[in-house]
Design an enzyme around this catalytic site. Sequence first.
Site, mmCIF file in Angstrom:
data_model
loop_
_atom_site.group_PDB
_atom_site.id
_atom_site.type_symbol
_atom_site.label_atom_id
_atom_site.label_comp_id
_atom_site.label_asym_id
_atom_site.label_seq_id
_atom_site.Cartn_x
_atom_site.Cartn_y
_atom_site.Cartn_z
ATOM 1 C CB SER A 317 16.246 52.717 54.407
ATOM 2 O OG SER A 317 16.189 53.901 54.870
ATOM 3 C CG ASP A 318 10.354 51.287 56.116
ATOM 4 O OD1 ASP A 318 9.786 52.314 56.854
ATOM 5 O OD2 ASP A 318 9.245 50.234 56.189
ATOM 6 C CB CYS A 319 11.687 55.840 58.669
ATOM 7 S SG CYS A 319 10.877 56.878 57.585
#
Length: 795
Positions: A317-319
């Site tokens: 996932s993106d952060c």
Amino acid sequence: YIIYNLFYRRNTIKITNKMRHPITNKFTVTFIFFILVLLFLCTESTQPPFSCDSSNPNTSSFPFCNAALPISQRVNDLVSRLTVDEKILQLVNGAPEIPRLGISAYEWWSEGLHGISRHGKGTLFNGTIKAATQFPQIILTASSFDENLWYRIAQAIGREARAVYNAGQLKGITLWAPNINILRDPRWGRGQETPGEDPMMVGKYGVAYVRGLQGDSFEGGKLKDGHLQTSACCKHFIAQDMDNWHNFSRYTFDAQVLKQDLADSYEPPFKNCVEQGKASSVMCAYNLVNGIPNCANFDLLTTTARGKWGLQGYIVSDCDAVEKMYTEQHYAKEPEDAVAATLKAGMDVNCGSHLKKYTKSALEKQKVKESDIDRALHNLFSVRMRLGLFNGDPSKLEYGDISVAEVCSQEHRELAVEAARSGSVLLKNSNRLLPLSKMKTTSLAVIGPKANDSEVLLGNYEGYSCKNVTLFQGLQGYVANTMYHPGCDFINCTSVAIDEAVNIAKKADYVVLVMGLDQTLEREKFDRTELGLPGMQEKLITAIAEAASKPVILVLMCGGPVDVTFAKDNQKIGGILWVGYPGEGGTAALAQILFGEHNPGGRSPVTWYPKEFNKVPMNDMRMRPEPSSGYPGRTYRFYNGPKVFEFGYGLSYTNYSYTFASVSKNQLLFKNLKVNKATENGSALNIAVSDVGPEVCNNAMITVKVVVKNQGEMAGKHPVLLFLKHSNTVDEVPRKTLIGFKSVNLEAGANTHVTFNVKPCEHFTRANRDGTLVIDEGKHFLLVGDQEYPIPVSL
């Protein structure tokens, strides 16, 4: 503890018995003790993290440590030995060690967009390595249209990453790059990170970068055993090209994307990155697409990326994207729902802490099964094993001999200069103002708020440069009498010193104006709201041009394009050179171009829009125009409005001509196939590519040979761009499409043959409104320069 007992306690007693001031001496011993501990820790940090230490008899016998076994078998053994709590802790970017199994800690988050970055949590520039080679920001590198150059840069980054890891200063060798979102809108703050607006070109960049970084050959196929030098990650999947514009945020934006645009604009770069590049990771983006968060989209992550494209690796996932589903998007009603949605969709690791906090309770509430966790862990540990991190001491393995000497090596720094030279785009050169004569130029005025700043050269996701030299300092090396004035206090140019700058300009033989943007005006989380130069830059440039004794040279430093129509039309501005954010080699590259040691050949990978384009809503994801509403469409493929500079535009100090030498087919016949009426135009006919079949597609390939001649008096590097256009001008059909490009080096007066293999089932296609790739009946044209070659298609 042993040091403490043997040294601290024993010596304190001895000192106390013999000295008058035991407290003082006890403090001294304590201080020495901590110095020893610090030295011990520093020594430890030079050891790169790895698992399955052969000197540890407690773990060396585990099957997962047996490198002779298949990775899938090893991973199954490893996962079977983990407790539920241990499993959960491995689902986040900062995965802790598991001492009882001899498994080291691992940090998944490191960055390497255009050099080893100081961003992310995996890289430490606190040891013997203080810097790494910083190549140009991607938008400039892409302007070279040179796949081999892209590959070599990625190779260098990959080897430097291994060197930093071998030195114990990289806690993981999974680099979250490249960014292969197309530059759909010129205002996007992260447009600088992308290879431009064309899906095919962006995909080819992704393939070259992934192969170079991961240790594959340029052609691909070298990594048949699956072992990796470094792991690359194609991001941001998918349709994320807006960060923070007006009231829209990437964290909550629900991108409404048509099937048609998804199929022939947004998906192709990722498809190529995975299928051809063999990327070992994909990052799912923050935003929603048609109501579903990307990281919770089973069809996107599992059906498409893993199923159709064959992703062998992990999905991250993106952060904090998982947390945002609950806290900001409200897609998940409970924190555990976000855990369930992402794991069941096919995501493997959470950049952030949400899975660490809520996976246990998601299990208890039966929202996820342990098998969901095991599936993710299988992908994660498989990549770590492919990197060789479960094969014992890495110094004794493949890539273990890549040393500190590779970081900031002369070869890599020269490559950084080559990249900056090759990408720089000459936009204007009236009356052959450029190149300047090094012998005849008596004085130079360099004016601009960032002309004496080396940090601006790097763009975002930067690291620490091997050497910091400003543009002003670089030009001083060519003309001794070089003067400098910032012109504005800051890049936004709200306060301008026109009189002072004009006085300096009047004293100089030539004036170089360094203007544009920086990371305060375009960056992650910050999109632009205007397309012109900021503040009073235009006024400053015009005043100096008016006062200077000769036409001035405007150097534009920016990622996204800006409207410089005023400079394009001003006769007293003789030259315009766009240098993007050129990296640490940009200083040398600029000087070499301005003084004729290099012939510029870069071509713009984006359309340069006029200021009026700012009226187009950035949140409108449609690629095709809609005449009834005045919507002009996006990118050179569909945009029907005025342009400042075209996609592919770029001048040189010489001239090139093109001739179609031969084309292996004069027409294409597709017979005995199901023919459809176009959904957009009832009278037009087409066929679905899926109905054609691989044998017919292969037989339809066209070999195109083009003669390219350098008609000037100066050698040059030149990208040759081959386009395709259709005689049907309806808005659904691209105005033209890039189908091939190659970079050639030609001496003055020389010519060469360039061969393109045109694949109609790939290059003649577009998507219909249902998202089906089709080939239209009718006359198509191959385009190179001002030359056309007709290819009729009959059904």
